[in-house]
Design an enzyme around this catalytic site. Structure first.
Site, PDB file in Angstrom:
ATOM      1  N   ASP A  24       0.826  -1.208   0.000  1.00  0.00           N
ATOM      2  CA  ASP A  24       0.000   0.000   0.000  1.00  0.00           C
ATOM      3  C   ASP A  24       0.862   1.261   0.000  1.00  0.00           C
ATOM      4  OD1 ASP A  24      -2.234   1.876   0.701  1.00  0.00           O
ATOM      5  OD2 ASP A  24      -3.259  -0.033   1.035  1.00  0.00           O
ATOM      6  N   SER A  75      -6.882   3.993  -1.705  1.00  0.00           N
ATOM      7  CA  SER A  75      -6.946   2.567  -1.397  1.00  0.00           C
ATOM      8  C   SER A  75      -8.312   1.975  -1.710  1.00  0.00           C
ATOM      9  CB  SER A  75      -6.601   2.331   0.076  1.00  0.00           C
ATOM     10  OG  SER A  75      -5.273   2.729   0.342  1.00  0.00           O
ATOM     11  N   HIS A 136     -12.217  11.349  -0.063  1.00  0.00           N
ATOM     12  CA  HIS A 136     -13.381  11.086   0.781  1.00  0.00           C
ATOM     13  C   HIS A 136     -14.526  12.049   0.485  1.00  0.00           C
ATOM     14  CE1 HIS A 136     -11.480   8.244   3.662  1.00  0.00           C
ATOM     15  NE2 HIS A 136     -10.388   8.872   3.286  1.00  0.00           N
ATOM     16  N   ARG A 166      -4.085  15.575   4.737  1.00  0.00           N
ATOM     17  CA  ARG A 166      -3.636  14.207   4.439  1.00  0.00           C
ATOM     18  C   ARG A 166      -3.743  13.924   2.945  1.00  0.00           C
ATOM     19  NH1 ARG A 166      -3.165   9.562   7.708  1.00  0.00           N
ATOM     20  NH2 ARG A 166      -3.762   7.577   6.754  1.00  0.00           N
ATOM     21  N   ASP A 167      -4.889  14.268   2.372  1.00  0.00           N
ATOM     22  CA  ASP A 167      -5.071  14.155   0.929  1.00  0.00           C
ATOM     23  C   ASP A 167      -4.800  15.481   0.234  1.00  0.00           C
ATOM     24  OD1 ASP A 167      -5.865  11.479   1.196  1.00  0.00           O
ATOM     25  OD2 ASP A 167      -7.917  12.073   1.627  1.00  0.00           O
ATOM     26  N   ARG A 204      -9.077  15.081  11.095  1.00  0.00           N
ATOM     27  CA  ARG A 204      -9.684  13.821  10.679  1.00  0.00           C
ATOM     28  C   ARG A 204      -9.121  12.585  11.371  1.00  0.00           C
ATOM     29  NH1 ARG A 204      -7.813  12.471   4.583  1.00  0.00           N
ATOM     30  NH2 ARG A 204      -8.162  10.355   5.311  1.00  0.00           N
ATOM     31  N   ARG A 211     -11.749   4.175  11.141  1.00  0.00           N
ATOM     32  CA  ARG A 211     -12.236   3.139  10.227  1.00  0.00           C
ATOM     33  C   ARG A 211     -11.867   1.760  10.768  1.00  0.00           C
ATOM     34  NH1 ARG A 211      -8.296   4.145   5.043  1.00  0.00           N
ATOM     35  NH2 ARG A 211      -6.327   3.483   5.967  1.00  0.00           N
ATOM     36  N   ARG A 284     -16.885   8.453   0.402  1.00  0.00           N
ATOM     37  CA  ARG A 284     -16.170   7.201   0.639  1.00  0.00           C
ATOM     38  C   ARG A 284     -16.621   6.595   1.959  1.00  0.00           C
ATOM     39  NH1 ARG A 284      -9.629   6.199   0.384  1.00  0.00           N
ATOM     40  NH2 ARG A 284      -9.485   4.712   2.079  1.00  0.00           N
ATOM     41  N   GLY A 285     -16.716   5.282   1.991  1.00  0.00           N
ATOM     42  CA  GLY A 285     -17.385   4.623   3.092  1.00  0.00           C
ATOM     43  C   GLY A 285     -16.572   4.273   4.311  1.00  0.00           C
ATOM     44  N   ASP A 286     -15.275   3.965   4.152  1.00  0.00           N
ATOM     45  CA  ASP A 286     -14.579   3.330   5.271  1.00  0.00           C
ATOM     46  C   ASP A 286     -14.537   4.197   6.516  1.00  0.00           C
ATOM     47  OD1 ASP A 286     -12.821   5.074   4.017  1.00  0.00           O
ATOM     48  OD2 ASP A 286     -11.068   3.768   4.212  1.00  0.00           O
ATOM     49  N   ARG A 287     -14.368   5.497   6.364  1.00  0.00           N
ATOM     50  CA  ARG A 287     -14.278   6.384   7.526  1.00  0.00           C
ATOM     51  C   ARG A 287     -15.611   7.066   7.845  1.00  0.00           C
ATOM     52  NH1 ARG A 287      -9.122   6.813   9.410  1.00  0.00           N
ATOM     53  NH2 ARG A 287      -7.416   6.312   7.984  1.00  0.00           N
ATOM     54  N   LYS A 359      -5.926  -1.659   7.131  1.00  0.00           N
ATOM     55  CA  LYS A 359      -6.222  -1.982   5.734  1.00  0.00           C
ATOM     56  C   LYS A 359      -7.025  -3.272   5.589  1.00  0.00           C
ATOM     57  CE  LYS A 359      -4.002   1.536   3.990  1.00  0.00           C
ATOM     58  NZ  LYS A 359      -4.623   2.566   3.124  1.00  0.00           N
ATOM     59  N   ASP A 427       1.648   3.519   2.914  1.00  0.00           N
ATOM     60  CA  ASP A 427       0.578   4.506   2.891  1.00  0.00           C
ATOM     61  C   ASP A 427       0.409   5.198   4.230  1.00  0.00           C
ATOM     62  OD1 ASP A 427      -1.587   5.861   1.621  1.00  0.00           O
ATOM     63  OD2 ASP A 427      -2.967   4.604   2.748  1.00  0.00           O
ATOM     64  N   HIS A 431       1.548   9.070   4.904  1.00  0.00           N
ATOM     65  CA  HIS A 431       0.609  10.144   5.235  1.00  0.00           C
ATOM     66  C   HIS A 431       1.107  11.038   6.364  1.00  0.00           C
ATOM     67  CE1 HIS A 431      -2.717   9.531   2.587  1.00  0.00           C
ATOM     68  NE2 HIS A 431      -2.968   8.297   2.985  1.00  0.00           N
ATOM     69  N   ASP A 468      -1.595  -0.229  -4.564  1.00  0.00           N
ATOM     70  CA  ASP A 468      -2.905   0.317  -4.913  1.00  0.00           C
ATOM     71  C   ASP A 468      -2.837   1.779  -5.342  1.00  0.00           C
ATOM     72  OD1 ASP A 468      -2.094   1.018  -2.385  1.00  0.00           O
ATOM     73  OD2 ASP A 468      -4.080   0.865  -1.470  1.00  0.00           O
ATOM     74  N   HIS A 469      -1.753   2.467  -5.002  1.00  0.00           N
ATOM     75  CA  HIS A 469      -1.530   3.868  -5.376  1.00  0.00           C
ATOM     76  C   HIS A 469      -0.167   4.256  -4.824  1.00  0.00           C
ATOM     77  CE1 HIS A 469      -2.235   4.996  -1.202  1.00  0.00           C
ATOM     78  NE2 HIS A 469      -3.338   4.271  -1.237  1.00  0.00           N
ATOM     79  N   HIS A 500      -1.604  11.214  -1.372  1.00  0.00           N
ATOM     80  CA  HIS A 500      -1.246  10.216  -2.371  1.00  0.00           C
ATOM     81  C   HIS A 500      -0.632  10.900  -3.592  1.00  0.00           C
ATOM     82  CE1 HIS A 500      -4.634   7.416  -0.686  1.00  0.00           C
ATOM     83  NE2 HIS A 500      -3.631   7.574   0.147  1.00  0.00           N
TER      84      HIS A 500
END
Length: 556
Positions: A24, A75, A136, A166-167, A204, A211, A284-287, A359, A427, A431, A468-469, A500
């Site tokens: 990752d 991811s 996100h 972060r992003d 965040r 997550r 985006r769902g994970d968080r 992850k 990853d 970050h 993945d990135h 990323h």
């Protein structure tokens, strides 16, 4: 639906398992002083590149279903593409389209929120990540929702922004807060007597956006700030950020403590109360799942919520299709069907998925097309190694060794035909923006990869090594026009990069028994979506109809 895998003519695969290794955040960078991947000691990767078939894959933008090639991969979409073998329009693109066509505002979810506010003369709250990172959320989408809410009669509208860093650049939060405040001021001017204001927020990584149940305390802090108005108070969001920065020099936005905006008397300006409507505007769902559960689960026991307000709650999207979290949403998620994992399960072919907590959902939930459960638990084994709850730069090796141990143990049972694992280090440490820690993170992955590949060889299997990135491959911000690192004017130091990258990622075939049966193919613009067909081919199966082409071609 036909979910039967068919044998591949001319190649039956190897006796052992096909193991997919996702490093990752390990992309292919410029090889300069900001490239922690290049700077790390990586004898395993160096040997693979020197001796094995390899190429580079696109892992961002349209290659993973995002609106444009200016959008960095992430991811979620990366694992979606790898697991599904095809590219689907993803969250950002779907939400942009729903807003542009006004389908979002005509939908049942939005109408329900607005009707509730009108009938109760109550407030409408927006919670989510405030940036244009497009991983996100996107600030433009929030602004569209705010303008429509004002147009449709919202008397009181509050925003609870979560700061990014972060992003996007790590201390860019005030730029987005200023944009938001400007829009809110405009709406107040256009609609006298109505309230449009920031009510609470925080960074965040410490507020709201946990997550995979890694640390429910993060969600609890958000709940206390957004719902109960229980956090340190400030006269404005800007005052909160400036104060925290003064008290903790060098702190990144993602780690800023929770805050509440209070009126001159010291009372919170906009806590969430009975009768209100609430939108989590992340797509985006994970968080987003955990806060959604805090609002919706009746038997919730993860932290003491106190009196739970009776609200109408909606997510930007349905974050978990299996468990229907949340019950109300504004935009339907992409339908990712016929994933590789489903084909294998229906074919009664045992498969293994393993990662540490940070992850774990990526090699299960996202890999399986945003599906929360198993297809058939008789043929699927999921191994989660609990992540440490410490800053990642302080422990850059994370749980790579433990993940490796767990995978090796499972593989040696001889049960699995296919396995996939994720090394989170590149990853999660990338970050943080700490280059030296990222170098160690990549080295740790390389060390563990070497151990894993020894077992793959012993079992007469093969491995596909990819990512993945990108992330650790660019640890400093880069000025494209000047072709130089960006420098902080105040400190004279290079600006850390925490987001990323747009770089491609490696794809390597480690096949100790290779005897020239196949060669690398050259599909048009190869990307992560080509991985599934490749893995199935190397297991001895033909790719399902509609899958993107394989990265290997059999020699006749």
């Amino acid at each position: 639906m036909d979910l039967k895998l068919r044998k591949l003519d001319g190649f039956n695969g190897r006796p052992g398992p096909v193991v997919i290794v996702v490093m990752d955040g390990v992309g292919l960078g410029r090889g300069d002083e900001g490239d922690a991947v290049k700077l790390a000691r990586t004898p395993t990767l160096d040997r693979l590149i020197a001796t094995c078939p390899h190429t580079a894959l696109r892992a961002h933008g349209t290659a993973v279903g995002l609106p444009s090639d200016d959008d960095m991969g992430n991811s979620e979409v990366g694992h979606n593409a790898m697991g599904a073998g095809r590219v689907f329009d993803q969250g950002a693109k779907l939400v942009n389209r729903a807003i542009a066509t006004e389908a979002l505002f005509e939908g049942e979810g939005w109408r329900k929120l607005i009707k509730n506010c009108r009938s109760h003369k109550s407030a409408l709250h927006f919670i989510g990540l405030l940036s244009d990172g497009n991983v996100h959320s996107h600030i433009d989408q929030l602004v569209a929702l705010l303008r429509r809410a004002a147009q449709e009669g919202g008397e009181r509208v509050y925003v609870h922004p979560l700061l990014d860093g972060r992003d996007v650049p790590e201390t860019s939060g005030l730029l987005y807060l200023d944009q938001l405040e400007s829009v809110l001021a405009e709406l107040r001017a256009k609609h006298p007597g109505k309230t449009f204001a920031i009510a609470s927020g925080g960074g965040r990584m410490v507020t709201t956006m946990d997550r995979y149940e890694a640390d429910w305390r993060i969600v609890e802090r958000g709940w206390n700030a957004h719902v109960r108005g229980a956090a340190r108070t400030f006269p404005s969001a800007r005052a909160a950020v400036e104060t925290y920065r003064a008290e903790q020099p060098g702190i990144a936005d993602q780690f800023l403590p929770a805050f509440v905006v209070a009126d001159p008397a010291g009372a919170p300006v906009g806590p969430i109360r009975d009768g209100d409507s609430v939108v989590f505007f992340n797509f985006r769902g994970d968080r987003a799942i955990e806060l959604s559960r805090a609002f919706e689960d009746e038997d919730f026991d993860k932290f003491p919520r106190g009196p739970k307000p009776k609200v109408v709650y909606a997510g930007m999207m349905e974050y978990d299709g299996d468990f229907h979290i949340p019950k109300t949403f504004l935009v339907a998620p992409p339908s990712l069907d016929r994933t590789m994992g489903e084909y294998l399960a229906r074919g009664e072919i045992p498969q293994l998925a393993a990662a540490e907590t940070q992850k774990f959902g990526h090699v299960t939930y996202f890999w399986n097309g945003n599906r929360g459960g198993m297809f058939d638990e008789r043929y699927e084994t999921y191994v989660e190694v609990p992540s440490d709850r410490v800053p990642f730069e302080q422990r850059p090796w994370m749980k790579a060794a433990e993940v490796t141990d767990a995978v090796i143990k499972e593989l040696r049972t001889g049960r699995y035909r296919q396995a996939r694992l994720n090394y989170a280090n590149g990853d999660m440490v990338g970050h943080t923006g700490v280059r030296e820690a990222a170098i160690q993170a990549v080295a740790a992955v390389d060390l563990c990869l070497g151990r894993l590949l020894q077992t793959v060889a012993e079992l007469k299997g093969l491995a596909l090594v990819t990512a993945d990135h990108g992330n650790a491959d660019e640890m400093y911000e880069w000025d494209k026009k000047k072709k130089a690192f960006e420098v902080d004017k105040a400190t004279g130091e290079r600006k850390p990069k925490t987001a990323h990258t747009l770089n491609p990622v490696p794809f390597i075939i480690y096949d100790p028994a290779f005897a020239g049966e196949y060669e690398l193919a050259a599909p048009d613009k190869p990307g992560l979506g080509n991985l599934a067909a490749t893995a199935l081919n190397l297991m001895g199966f033909a790719a399902p109809e509609g899958y993107l082409p394989s990265l290997v071609r059999l020699k006749k």
